[in-house]
Design a protein around this motif. Structure first.
Motif, mmCIF file in Angstrom:
data_model
loop_
_atom_site.group_PDB
_atom_site.id
_atom_site.type_symbol
_atom_site.label_atom_id
_atom_site.label_comp_id
_atom_site.label_asym_id
_atom_site.label_seq_id
_atom_site.Cartn_x
_atom_site.Cartn_y
_atom_site.Cartn_z
ATOM 1 N N PRO A 116 0.197 21.856 0.748
ATOM 2 C CA PRO A 116 -0.524 21.821 -0.529
ATOM 3 C C PRO A 116 0.280 21.004 -1.546
ATOM 4 C CG PRO A 116 0.603 23.915 -0.291
ATOM 5 C CD PRO A 116 0.817 23.153 0.995
ATOM 6 N N PRO A 117 -0.322 20.624 -2.656
ATOM 7 C CA PRO A 117 0.452 19.906 -3.683
ATOM 8 C C PRO A 117 1.646 20.764 -4.123
ATOM 9 C CG PRO A 117 -1.879 19.922 -4.236
ATOM 10 C CD PRO A 117 -1.706 20.840 -3.062
ATOM 11 N N LEU A 118 2.824 20.159 -4.165
ATOM 12 C CA LEU A 118 4.023 20.877 -4.584
ATOM 13 C C LEU A 118 4.291 20.622 -6.061
ATOM 14 C CD1 LEU A 118 6.287 20.150 -1.471
ATOM 15 C CD2 LEU A 118 4.875 22.163 -1.929
ATOM 16 N N ALA A 119 4.856 21.608 -6.724
ATOM 17 C CA ALA A 119 5.050 21.556 -8.178
ATOM 18 C C ALA A 119 5.833 20.320 -8.619
ATOM 19 C CB ALA A 119 5.741 22.824 -8.662
ATOM 20 N N ASP A 120 6.853 19.936 -7.866
ATOM 21 C CA ASP A 120 7.695 18.795 -8.237
ATOM 22 C C ASP A 120 7.206 17.480 -7.645
ATOM 23 O OD1 ASP A 120 9.391 20.450 -9.689
ATOM 24 O OD2 ASP A 120 10.656 20.863 -7.947
ATOM 25 N N GLY A 121 6.032 17.490 -7.010
ATOM 26 C CA GLY A 121 5.518 16.299 -6.360
ATOM 27 C C GLY A 121 6.093 16.149 -4.964
ATOM 28 N N GLN A 122 5.583 15.167 -4.244
ATOM 29 C CA GLN A 122 6.046 14.945 -2.880
ATOM 30 C C GLN A 122 5.665 13.541 -2.435
ATOM 31 O OE1 GLN A 122 3.386 18.078 -2.491
ATOM 32 N NE2 GLN A 122 2.524 17.364 -0.558
ATOM 33 N N ASP A 123 6.352 13.079 -1.423
ATOM 34 C CA ASP A 123 6.024 11.805 -0.805
ATOM 35 C C ASP A 123 6.637 11.797 0.578
ATOM 36 O OD1 ASP A 123 4.954 9.324 -0.441
ATOM 37 O OD2 ASP A 123 6.169 8.307 -1.941
ATOM 38 N N GLY A 124 6.002 11.126 1.495
ATOM 39 C CA GLY A 124 6.515 11.044 2.854
ATOM 40 C C GLY A 124 5.416 10.713 3.829
ATOM 41 N N SER A 125 5.631 11.022 5.090
ATOM 42 C CA SER A 125 4.678 10.682 6.138
ATOM 43 C C SER A 125 3.312 11.303 5.906
ATOM 44 C CB SER A 125 5.208 11.118 7.505
ATOM 45 O OG SER A 125 6.364 10.379 7.809
#
Length: 149
Positions: A39-48
């Motif tokens: 799910p969307p994470l509070a601090d954002g995310q990026d990756g595969s």
């Protein structure tokens, strides 16, 4: 799994992790597929798995490589060691089927993106990802080469 794999017996492991992260492991006779739901994470995310900004166009393999690179940086590794790189006859044969223009672009991009010393195997693995990443027919094509080996 994709439609090409749906014809095989399924051996599935479901894993629930903190923060609502779910993993499903599909175990086949000679390989595994992995599905990760995040799910969307509070601090954002990026990756595969993408960056969760709602724009699927920037979640393609080339776009992800552009943002975060082709390999995990040593300081970001989950494990102490990398597994040895391996390159099979089937992968080599399948890479030959990549559209020549796509393959040339993949080679240029991978040479730029791979950090530190590069091996031919690392270069070919990266090119393979760019040529066939997110290609639902890749399994069918790979199985064609596997039956010829």
């Amino acid at each position: 799994p994709d439609k090409a794999a749906s014809q095989f017996d399924r051996h599935i492991v479901h894993i629930s992790l903190p923060l609502g992260i779910k993993m499903t492991v599909f175990r086949w006779t000679n390989y595994m597929d992995l599905t990760i739901e995040i799910p969307p994470l509070a601090d954002g995310q990026d990756g595969s798995c993408g960056n969760f900004n709602g724009d699927a166009a920037d979640d393609s393999t080339p776009a992800i490589f552009e943002r975060i690179g082709a390999r995990i940086a040593d300081g970001d590794m989950l494990f102490d060691n990398r597994s040895p790189d391996a390159w099979t006859y089937e992968e080599a044969e399948m890479l030959k089927t990549c559209d020549p223009e796509t393959r040339a672009g993949a080679e240029d991009k991978c040479k730029q993106e791979l950090q530190g010393p590069q091996t031919t195997i690392m270069l070919h693995e990266c090119m393979f990802d760019l040529c066939f990443g997110m290609n639902e027919h890749a399994l069918r094509i790979a199985r064609t080469f596997a039956t010829k080996a």
